[in-house]
Design an enzyme around this catalytic site. Structure first.
Site, PDB file in Angstrom:
ATOM      1  N   ARG A  71       0.707  -1.151  -0.176  1.00 21.28           N
ATOM      2  CA  ARG A  71      -0.055   0.086   0.141  1.00 21.28           C
ATOM      3  C   ARG A  71       0.751   1.284   0.208  1.00 21.28           C
ATOM      4  NH1 ARG A  71      -2.839   2.827   4.356  1.00 21.28           N
ATOM      5  NH2 ARG A  71      -4.609   3.967   3.401  1.00 21.28           N
ATOM      6  N   HIS A  91       0.712   4.290  -2.848  1.00 20.42           N
ATOM      7  CA  HIS A  91       0.605   5.653  -2.226  1.00 20.42           C
ATOM      8  C   HIS A  91       1.911   6.474  -2.677  1.00 20.42           C
ATOM      9  CE1 HIS A  91      -2.901   5.556   0.828  1.00 20.42           C
ATOM     10  NE2 HIS A  91      -2.762   4.495  -0.021  1.00 20.42           N
ATOM     11  N   ASN A 119      -3.222   9.124   4.215  1.00 13.00           N
ATOM     12  CA  ASN A 119      -1.963   8.311   4.634  1.00 13.00           C
ATOM     13  C   ASN A 119      -1.827   8.743   6.415  1.00 13.00           C
ATOM     14  OD1 ASN A 119      -1.034   8.186   2.128  1.00 13.00           O
ATOM     15  ND2 ASN A 119       0.220  10.218   2.145  1.00 13.00           N
ATOM     16  N   HIS A 138      -5.915  -5.856  -2.498  1.00 15.66           N
ATOM     17  CA  HIS A 138      -6.717  -5.919  -1.457  1.00 15.66           C
ATOM     18  C   HIS A 138      -7.228  -7.282  -1.048  1.00 15.66           C
ATOM     19  CE1 HIS A 138      -8.642  -1.410  -1.407  1.00 15.66           C
ATOM     20  NE2 HIS A 138      -7.259  -1.539  -1.115  1.00 15.66           N
TER      21      HIS A 138
END
Length: 317
Positions: free
Chosen positions: A62, A66, A94, A193
């Site tokens: 993740r 990001h 975040n 996910h």
């Protein structure tokens, strides 16, 4: 007049050639001579980190996502705030959410001990994300290397460019398209996910307000996510949270996507067919996921003399 036009054309060609050469510098063998053990160093460190906490594989994946979605894969997400600098860590997507920075710090320390001032934090993060997936049973892919680290970050970009858990399908497609990723890339990358957890605050609206949700699934999720309070309570993104598989897509077909944005991929829209394909074939999903990860890892890398090789991933040199 003609000479000016020819000069302009030549200048455009030259600039285009420089841009091509910069991107061409990314290569799986970039560190073959300068740090030949880099892949083993990262892999061993990630084995230890995931061994201590399986969730860390998902957390690093993740973090990489990001990073790449804000000004490219340049390790800007790793920069700490200072008295004169604001990084991306306090952005809404975040803050109190991204985790695993200490793992990247530990890897960087080992890399610096072996190959001083040679390997970028951006490349370390790209390798660590791949290894975290592998360690949880997912596919492997060849990571192109040669990125350099940003000296800047973008708080506003982190707040505006990262997809929201409440995004519609149209919003998701637009967000990924802005990064040069198509709708199929988006659907494959969403399969990240398959591992990890989500906070109650990110799926509360889904389990209390959405109608395209399996009733028993919603009831079960409400147990640990009350209508108010408990924002940081965690729930698995799918039932095999520490194993990278295609259950995520099977859940979508059964209307058991945890996030609103997850279920948008299977809600009578353009991605329904691909979701069904992935729900029936792990091989199809894992192959497309690996290819999409390589594509994502090539978003606007800093190469050549751009950026720097940070000694400490949290601060510029």
């Amino acid at each position: 007049m003609a000479s000016n036009r020819n000069f302009l054309i030549a200048a455009i060609i030259f600039v285009s050639l420089l841009a091509w050469l910069a991107n061409a510098q990314l290569s799986p063998n970039f560190y073959a001579r300068t740090c030949p053990n880099i892949q083993g160093i990262v892999r061993n460190a990630m084995m230890q980190a995931v061994g201590r906490e399986s969730r860390m594989g998902a957390s690093i994946l993740r973090m990489f996502f990001h990073d790449c979605f804000v000004n490219g894969c340049d390790a800007s997400v790793l920069l700490d705030d200072t008295a004169i600098f604001t990084g991306e860590k306090t952005a809404q997507p975040n803050q109190n959410s991204l985790r695993g920075f200490e793992v990247i710090d530990a890897i960087k320390s080992r890399v610096e001990a072996a190959c001083n001032a040679t390997v970028s934090c951006a490349d370390i993060l790209a390798l660590a994300a791949r290894d975290g997936v592998i360690l949880l049973g997912g596919p492997s892919w060849t990571v192109p290397l040669g990125r350099r680290d940003a000296r800047t970050a973008s708080l506003s970009g982190a707040n505006s460019q990262l997809p929201s858990p409440s995004s519609s399908l149209a919003d998701l497609i637009s967000s990924f398209a802005a990064q040069g990723l198509n709708a199929s890339d988006m659907t494959a990358l969403s399969g990240g996910h398959a591992i990890g957890l989500a906070r109650c605050s990110t799926f509360r609206s889904r389990i209390y307000n959405d109608t395209n949700i399996d009733a028993s699934f919603a009831t079960n999720r409400r147990t640990d996510c009350p209508a108010s309070g408990g924002d940081t309570n965690l729930a698995p993104l799918d039932q095999t949270t520490n194993h990278f598989d295609n259950n995520y897509y099977q859940n979508l077909v059964a209307q058991r996507g945890l996030l609103h944005s997850d279920q948008e991929l299977f809600n009578g829209g353009s991605q329904d067919g691909l979701v069904r394909t992935y729900s029936n074939s792990y091989m199809a999903f894992s192959s497309d996921f690996a290819a999409a990860m390589v594509k994502m890892s090539n978003i606007s890398p800093l190469t050549g003399t751009n950026g720097e090789i940070r000694r400490n991933c949290r601060v510029v040199n």
